[in-house]
Design an enzyme around this catalytic site. Structure first.
Site, PDB file in Angstrom:
ATOM      1  CE  LYS A 147      -3.360  15.054  -1.615  1.00  0.00           C
ATOM      2  NZ  LYS A 147      -3.335  14.657  -3.036  1.00  0.00           N
ATOM      3  CG  ASP A 184       5.832  -1.410   3.691  1.00  0.00           C
ATOM      4  OD1 ASP A 184       6.758  -1.060   4.450  1.00  0.00           O
ATOM      5  OD2 ASP A 184       5.007  -2.301   3.998  1.00  0.00           O
ATOM      6  CG  ASP A 216      -1.452  12.630  -5.079  1.00  0.00           C
ATOM      7  OD1 ASP A 216      -0.584  13.400  -4.631  1.00  0.00           O
ATOM      8  OD2 ASP A 216      -2.549  13.031  -5.484  1.00  0.00           O
ATOM      9  CE1 TYR A 237      -0.186   6.633  10.065  1.00  0.00           C
ATOM     10  CE2 TYR A 237       1.854   5.457  10.467  1.00  0.00           C
ATOM     11  CZ  TYR A 237       0.737   5.695   9.682  1.00  0.00           C
ATOM     12  OH  TYR A 237       0.551   4.974   8.518  1.00  0.00           O
ATOM     13  CG  ASP A 276       3.701   3.088   7.821  1.00  0.00           C
ATOM     14  OD1 ASP A 276       4.493   2.166   7.576  1.00  0.00           O
ATOM     15  OD2 ASP A 276       2.664   2.934   8.483  1.00  0.00           O
TER      16      ASP A 276
END
Ligand code: NAD
Length: 345
Positions: free
Chosen positions: A179, A241, A213, A127, A237
């Site tokens: 990851k 959510d 994942d 980001y 991020d």
């Protein structure tokens, strides 16, 4: 810090439903006899409407002085217009840790008894905005290229923050999410550094690691297995959510943005322009952010009283706001809560 001392704090009402939910939150803080003395500042559309910068120097100066802020949501124009004030605040005060708890308050949802906290690194990774297009022939957007930037010092800082925070609030387990099997350098450095810092905490905390994942799937299958999740900016991020969705959505999700020199507390949701001014907004997320702010200044007892009152109110369908299936206005919901607080329930 002596508990009877007043504490200066910056208050920004924000846009849309911001003023309604901030007023409600200040009312419950008053009922709790909270220590904050507010320095009220404007930002966002309210500041633009006065012909100025959406993040006026006075507001920045106030936060520099108080090092503590409670903020309503701020509208960011889509496409054109000014840069997100939220991002500017994060940058200005190096608010590197984004702490988002997800707790079941409303019974009867898909999951019961969820109580987990996600800590997201707030300043690095994919980001950072280092990206560009490469034109080929007559296509100006033939190729897109983005770089993620992760530093060892940034990883160490968020790791130390998270393990200290987990220890301080009595959490047992931290799951480090990455990851590193694919992004071997970018998230490999994160994993390597965080696990290195974790050695200092191995007698107090269980520390495990999970690929993002798999973590996303496990959160849906068996969310109760998680306690604290620590992850990078983009994964945080997305997963934050997801955890808000486990407990009823963004209306229940508070967030704290923490740096070494300042801390800013807010709801995760936006300014909800579709319901602004109607008096029906649910102020719970901002109230839960205020509870985090109370804990941040060592007023954990008041935070616990506030959470208990919210828990009691939301356990009854008739004492909820419309978004949660009830019929109460923001003001009625808030009056119910202040009553519960004053009666010591
Ligand atoms: P939003 O979160 O404002 O609203 C999404 C939906 O959820 C809407 O239907 C809204 O009515 C509902 N909702 C949100 N909060 C609610 C509450 N407390 N009570 C009841 N219903 C609620 O998202 P959006 O519409 O995508 O964004 C609106 C504006 O907010 C945009 O300008 C965006 O940039 C900004 N925003 C600001 C912040 C922040 O200040 N931290 C965060 C997210 C979005």
């Amino acid at each position: 810090m002596a508990n009877n001392k007043t504490i200066p704090a910056t208050l920004i009402h924000g846009d849309g439903i911001g003023p309604e939910i901030v007023e409600a939150t200040v009312a419950v803080l008053d009922a709790l006899d909270a220590p904050f003395v507010w320095d009220v500042q404007i930002a966002g559309m309210a500041a633009v409407d006065k012909g100025g910068d959406p993040l006026p120097e006075e507001a920045l100066e106030s936060i520099r002085r108080t090092k503590l802020a409670l903020k309503g949501p701020l509208t960011t124009p889509v496409g054109s217009g000014f840069r997100s004030v939220n991002v500017r605040l994060r940058e200005a005060f190096k608010l590197f840790a984004n702490v988002r708890p997800a707790v079941s308050y409303v019974p009867g949802g898909r999951y019961e008894d969820i109580d987990l906290i996600l800590v997201r690194e707030n300043t690095e990774g994919l980001y950072v905005g280092v990206e560009h297009y490469i034109p080929i022939d007559d296509d100006p957007h033939a190729v897109a290229e983005a770089s993620g930037i992760i530093t060892r010092s940034g990883c160490r800082r968020i790791a130390e923050f998270t393990f200290e925070y987990a220890r301080k609030i009595g959490r047992k387990k931290v799951t480090v999410v990455h990851k590193a099997n694919i992004l071997k350098a970018l998230t490999g450095l994160f994993l390597e550094t965080v696990m290195d810092v974790s050695k200092r905490y191995k007698d107090e905390l269980i520390i495990e690691e999970r690929i993002v994942d798999n973590c996303a799937m496990q959160l849906v299958l068996d969310p109760q297995q998680f306690d604290v999740i620590l992850t990078t900016n983009m994964f945080g991020d997305i997963l934050s959510d997801e955890i808000a969705g486990l407990v009823g959505g963004l209306g229940m999700a508070p967030g704290a943005n923490i740096g070494r020199d300042a801390a800013l507390f807010e709801a995760v949701h936006g300014s909800a322009p579709d319901i602004a001014g109607q008096g029906i907004a649910n102020p719970t997320a901002l109230m839960l952010a205020a509870a985090m702010m109370l804990e941040h200044v060592d007023h954990g007892d008041s935070a616990a009283r506030l959470r208990r009152a919210i828990h009691t109110a939301l356990s009854r369908p008739e004492s909820r706001t419309k978004d949660l299936g009830g019929g109460l206005t923001t003001r009625e919901f808030t009056q119910g809560l202040t009553g519960l607080i004053e009666n010591g329930e």
